[in-house]
Design a protein around this motif. Structure first.
Motif, PDB file in Angstrom:
ATOM      1  N   ASP A  48       0.861  -1.182   0.000  1.00 45.78           N
ATOM      2  CA  ASP A  48       0.000   0.000   0.000  1.00 45.78           C
ATOM      3  C   ASP A  48       0.902   1.238   0.000  1.00 45.78           C
ATOM      4  N   PRO A  49       0.848   2.062  -1.036  1.00 42.24           N
ATOM      5  CA  PRO A  49       1.728   3.248  -1.108  1.00 42.24           C
ATOM      6  C   PRO A  49       1.633   4.150   0.119  1.00 42.24           C
ATOM      7  N   ARG A  50       0.501   4.107   0.821  1.00 42.19           N
ATOM      8  CA  ARG A  50       0.337   4.958   2.001  1.00 42.19           C
ATOM      9  C   ARG A  50       1.192   4.484   3.161  1.00 42.19           C
ATOM     10  N   ARG A  51       1.749   3.296   3.053  1.00 42.97           N
ATOM     11  CA  ARG A  51       2.634   2.767   4.097  1.00 42.97           C
ATOM     12  C   ARG A  51       4.111   2.896   3.700  1.00 42.97           C
ATOM     13  N   ARG A  52       4.389   3.832   2.826  1.00 40.02           N
ATOM     14  CA  ARG A  52       5.766   4.135   2.453  1.00 40.02           C
ATOM     15  C   ARG A  52       6.063   5.575   2.843  1.00 40.02           C
ATOM     16  N   VAL A  53       7.137   5.752   3.575  1.00 42.50           N
ATOM     17  CA  VAL A  53       7.538   7.084   4.040  1.00 42.50           C
ATOM     18  C   VAL A  53       8.762   7.517   3.247  1.00 42.50           C
ATOM     19  N   VAL A  54       8.648   8.650   2.578  1.00 38.41           N
ATOM     20  CA  VAL A  54       9.744   9.168   1.756  1.00 38.41           C
ATOM     21  C   VAL A  54      10.427  10.308   2.513  1.00 38.41           C
ATOM     22  N   VAL A  55      11.755  10.220   2.628  1.00 39.45           N
ATOM     23  CA  VAL A  55      12.520  11.232   3.361  1.00 39.45           C
ATOM     24  C   VAL A  55      13.660  11.750   2.481  1.00 39.45           C
ATOM     25  N   ASP A  56      14.235  12.851   2.891  1.00 37.76           N
ATOM     26  CA  ASP A  56      15.446  13.353   2.239  1.00 37.76           C
ATOM     27  C   ASP A  56      16.630  12.599   2.832  1.00 37.76           C
ATOM     28  N   GLY A  57      17.180  11.656   2.076  1.00 41.25           N
ATOM     29  CA  GLY A  57      18.255  10.821   2.596  1.00 41.25           C
ATOM     30  C   GLY A  57      19.493  11.605   2.984  1.00 41.25           C
ATOM     31  N   ASN A  58      19.802  12.682   2.255  1.00 38.65           N
ATOM     32  CA  ASN A  58      20.985  13.477   2.592  1.00 38.65           C
ATOM     33  C   ASN A  58      20.829  14.143   3.953  1.00 38.65           C
ATOM     34  N   THR A  59      19.648  14.680   4.204  1.00 40.37           N
ATOM     35  CA  THR A  59      19.415  15.345   5.485  1.00 40.37           C
ATOM     36  C   THR A  59      19.395  14.348   6.634  1.00 40.37           C
ATOM     37  N   LEU A  60      18.757  13.205   6.428  1.00 41.90           N
ATOM     38  CA  LEU A  60      18.607  12.224   7.501  1.00 41.90           C
ATOM     39  C   LEU A  60      19.934  11.600   7.904  1.00 41.90           C
ATOM     40  N   THR A  61      20.893  11.522   6.995  1.00 39.95           N
ATOM     41  CA  THR A  61      22.157  10.847   7.302  1.00 39.95           C
ATOM     42  C   THR A  61      23.318  11.808   7.537  1.00 39.95           C
ATOM     43  N   ARG A  62      23.109  13.090   7.386  1.00 43.32           N
ATOM     44  CA  ARG A  62      24.193  14.067   7.553  1.00 43.32           C
ATOM     45  C   ARG A  62      24.383  14.356   9.038  1.00 43.32           C
ATOM     46  N   GLN A  63      25.523  14.011   9.600  1.00 43.42           N
ATOM     47  CA  GLN A  63      25.733  14.101  11.048  1.00 43.42           C
ATOM     48  C   GLN A  63      26.100  15.530  11.460  1.00 43.42           C
ATOM     49  N   SER A  64      25.096  16.365  11.370  1.00 38.64           N
ATOM     50  CA  SER A  64      25.186  17.775  11.750  1.00 38.64           C
ATOM     51  C   SER A  64      23.836  18.147  12.350  1.00 38.64           C
ATOM     52  N   PRO A  65      23.680  19.363  12.873  1.00 39.80           N
ATOM     53  CA  PRO A  65      22.368  19.731  13.416  1.00 39.80           C
ATOM     54  C   PRO A  65      21.228  19.562  12.425  1.00 39.80           C
ATOM     55  N   ARG A  66      21.528  19.632  11.129  1.00 38.55           N
ATOM     56  CA  ARG A  66      20.488  19.476  10.110  1.00 38.55           C
ATOM     57  C   ARG A  66      19.860  18.081  10.141  1.00 38.55           C
ATOM     58  N   MET A  67      20.550  17.112  10.715  1.00 42.01           N
ATOM     59  CA  MET A  67      19.996  15.766  10.798  1.00 42.01           C
ATOM     60  C   MET A  67      18.667  15.755  11.550  1.00 42.01           C
ATOM     61  N   LEU A  68      18.493  16.686  12.482  1.00 46.94           N
ATOM     62  CA  LEU A  68      17.240  16.744  13.229  1.00 46.94           C
ATOM     63  C   LEU A  68      16.065  17.114  12.326  1.00 46.94           C
ATOM     64  N   ASP A  69      16.322  17.861  11.244  1.00 44.97           N
ATOM     65  CA  ASP A  69      15.262  18.135  10.274  1.00 44.97           C
ATOM     66  C   ASP A  69      14.807  16.840   9.615  1.00 44.97           C
ATOM     67  N   GLY A  70      15.784  15.989   9.264  1.00 43.40           N
ATOM     68  CA  GLY A  70      15.446  14.714   8.652  1.00 43.40           C
ATOM     69  C   GLY A  70      14.698  13.801   9.611  1.00 43.40           C
ATOM     70  N   ILE A  71      15.095  13.807  10.877  1.00 47.16           N
ATOM     71  CA  ILE A  71      14.416  12.970  11.866  1.00 47.16           C
ATOM     72  C   ILE A  71      12.989  13.453  12.087  1.00 47.16           C
ATOM     73  N   ALA A  72      12.785  14.753  12.153  1.00 46.43           N
ATOM     74  CA  ALA A  72      11.432  15.290  12.310  1.00 46.43           C
ATOM     75  C   ALA A  72      10.551  14.874  11.139  1.00 46.43           C
ATOM     76  N   GLU A  73      11.101  14.930   9.937  1.00 42.14           N
ATOM     77  CA  GLU A  73      10.349  14.506   8.741  1.00 42.14           C
ATOM     78  C   GLU A  73      10.022  13.018   8.825  1.00 42.14           C
ATOM     79  N   LEU A  74      10.978  12.211   9.259  1.00 38.53           N
ATOM     80  CA  LEU A  74      10.762  10.771   9.401  1.00 38.53           C
ATOM     81  C   LEU A  74       9.668  10.484  10.427  1.00 38.53           C
ATOM     82  N   CYS A  75       9.744  11.122  11.586  1.00 39.73           N
ATOM     83  CA  CYS A  75       8.757  10.881  12.646  1.00 39.73           C
ATOM     84  C   CYS A  75       7.354  11.264  12.197  1.00 39.73           C
ATOM     85  N   GLU A  76       7.227  12.369  11.484  1.00 38.63           N
ATOM     86  CA  GLU A  76       5.914  12.793  11.000  1.00 38.63           C
ATOM     87  C   GLU A  76       5.360  11.774  10.002  1.00 38.63           C
TER      88      GLU A  76
END
Length: 288
Positions: free
Chosen positions: A234-262
Motif C-alpha cells: 500500500d503506497p500509504r505505508r511508504r515514508v519518503v525522506v530526504d536521505g541526505n538530510t537524515l544521514t548528515r551528522q550535523s544539526p540538520r539531521m534533526l530536520d530529517g528525523i522530524a520529517e521521518l517521525c511525522e
C-alpha cells in the motif's frame, strides 16, 4: 553552560590562536563549522558539500576519502577538520607531517553531534558555540520527548531494489528510527549496509518501508507490487525522506528525523483507522 564555554575558549586561546582559515574534509564537518558561526572562516571543502550555500560555493579539495593535497595546500589553512572514520589515517598523518594543524572529529551517535559542535567550536574559537550546542541539545531532547511513547512500527529502511539493501543498528538511520518509535527489522544485519533478499523481507514482515527521495520511485513501486501480501504494498505505508538530510551528522539531521517521525505518525494514523473500522459493530440487518 555559557560560562563553561567562555572559560574553554579563553583557555584554548591562551594555548593557540583562533583558526582563521579552515578546510573541512567532509560535508558534515563544514556544516558543524557553520553551525557554530565559523562559516566565514572556511576556505575549502570537499565534494558533496551542499549546505549551507556559503560553504557549498567554496573551492573543493577532493572528496571525503581522497584529498588533493596540492589543492588543499594552496588554500594555506591554519586548521584542517578531518573525519574520524572517513578521512584516511595516512592522509591525516601526511597533513600533520607537512606542519598543518589537524583536528579529527568522531561522531558515533546523535548525542555525539553535540559533542562535535563543542569540539569544532572550541578548536576554531567560534563565539557562537555555546548557543549552537544549547539549541541542538534542546531540539534533540524535545524530539525524544515527543515521540517517546509512540506505538511501535516494524520499519524497513530500503535503498535500491535489485537487490534491496538495508542498514543495521550501527547506522545513524537505525537511531533515527528508534527515536521515532520504530523498530528496524534488519538491525542485526552483519554489515552496516547489506543486501536483503525478498524472502528475508517477507519473513521480517515490515509495517512500513522508509526510503529516500533520491531512490527511483517507479522501481520502488514495482518492487512492492511484487509483494502484495505485505503492508508496504500500500503506497500509504511508504515514508519518503530526504536521505541526505537524515544521514548528515550535523544539526540538520534533526530536520530529517522530524520529517521521518511525522511520516511514521501518518502510517500509525492509517493503521489505527483501519483497526477502528474492523472493530466497529456491523449494523444488524432489518427483518423482512
Amino acid at each position: 553552560m555559557r560560562r563553561v564555554f567562555a572559560l574553554m575558549l579563553a583557555l584554548y586561546a591562551g594555548a593557540t590562536a583562533a583558526a582563521e582559515r579552515v578546510v573541512a574534509l567532509a560535508p558534515h564537518l563544514a556544516e558543524l563549522a557553520c553551525a557554530v558561526g565559523a562559516c566565514p572562516r572556511l576556505v575549502g571543502v570537499v565534494a558533496y558539500t551542499d549546505a549551507p550555500e556559503q560553504a557549498a560555493a567554496l573551492p573543493r579539495v577532493g572528496d571525503a576519502f581522497s584529498v588533493n593535497l596540492e589543492a588543499l595546500l594552496r588554500l594555506q589553512p591554519d586548521l584542517v577538520l578531518a573525519w574520524d572514520g572517513g578521512t584516511p589515517a595516512a592522509t591525516v598523518e601526511r597533513l600533520r607531517g607537512l606542519g598543518l594543524a589537524v583536528e579529527t572529529v568522531a561522531i558515533r551517535d546523535l548525542d555525539g553531534i553535540g559533542v562535535a559542535l563543542e569540539q569544532v567550536g572550541v578548536r576554531i574559537g567560534a563565539p557562537g558555540t555555546a548557543q549552537a550546542v544549547d539549541d541542538f541539545r534542546a531540539r534533540l531532547q524535545a524530539l525524544r520527548e515527543r515521540y517517546r511513547d509512540r506505538a511501535p512500527l516494524r520499519a524497513f529502511y530500503q535503498t535500491e531494489t535489485a537487490p534491496a539493501f538495508s542498514v543495521n543498528r550501527r547506522s545513524p538511520i537505525h537511531e533515527a528510527l528508534e527515536l521515532c518509535g520504530a523498530r528496524n527489522v534488519f538491525a542485526d544485519l552483519p554489515a552496516l549496509a547489506a543486501a536483503v533478499g525478498r524472502e528475508a523481507v517477507i519473513a521480517a514482515r515490515p509495517d512500513v518501508v522508509v526510503h529516500s527521495q533520491q531512490e527511483d520511485p517507479a522501481a520502488i513501486a514495482d518492487y512492492w507490487a511484487r509483494l502484495p501480501r505485505l503492508p508496504p504494498s500500500d503506497p500509504r505505508r511508504r515514508v519518503v525522506v530526504d536521505g541526505n538530510t537524515l544521514t548528515r551528522q550535523s544539526p540538520r539531521m534533526l530536520d530529517g528525523i522530524a520529517e521521518l517521525c511525522e511520516g511514521l505518525d501518518r502510517v500509525r494514523a492509517l493503521a489505527a483507522a483501519k483497526d477502528a473500522a474492523a472493530d466497529a459493530p456491523r449494523p444488524t440487518p432489518s427483518p423482512r
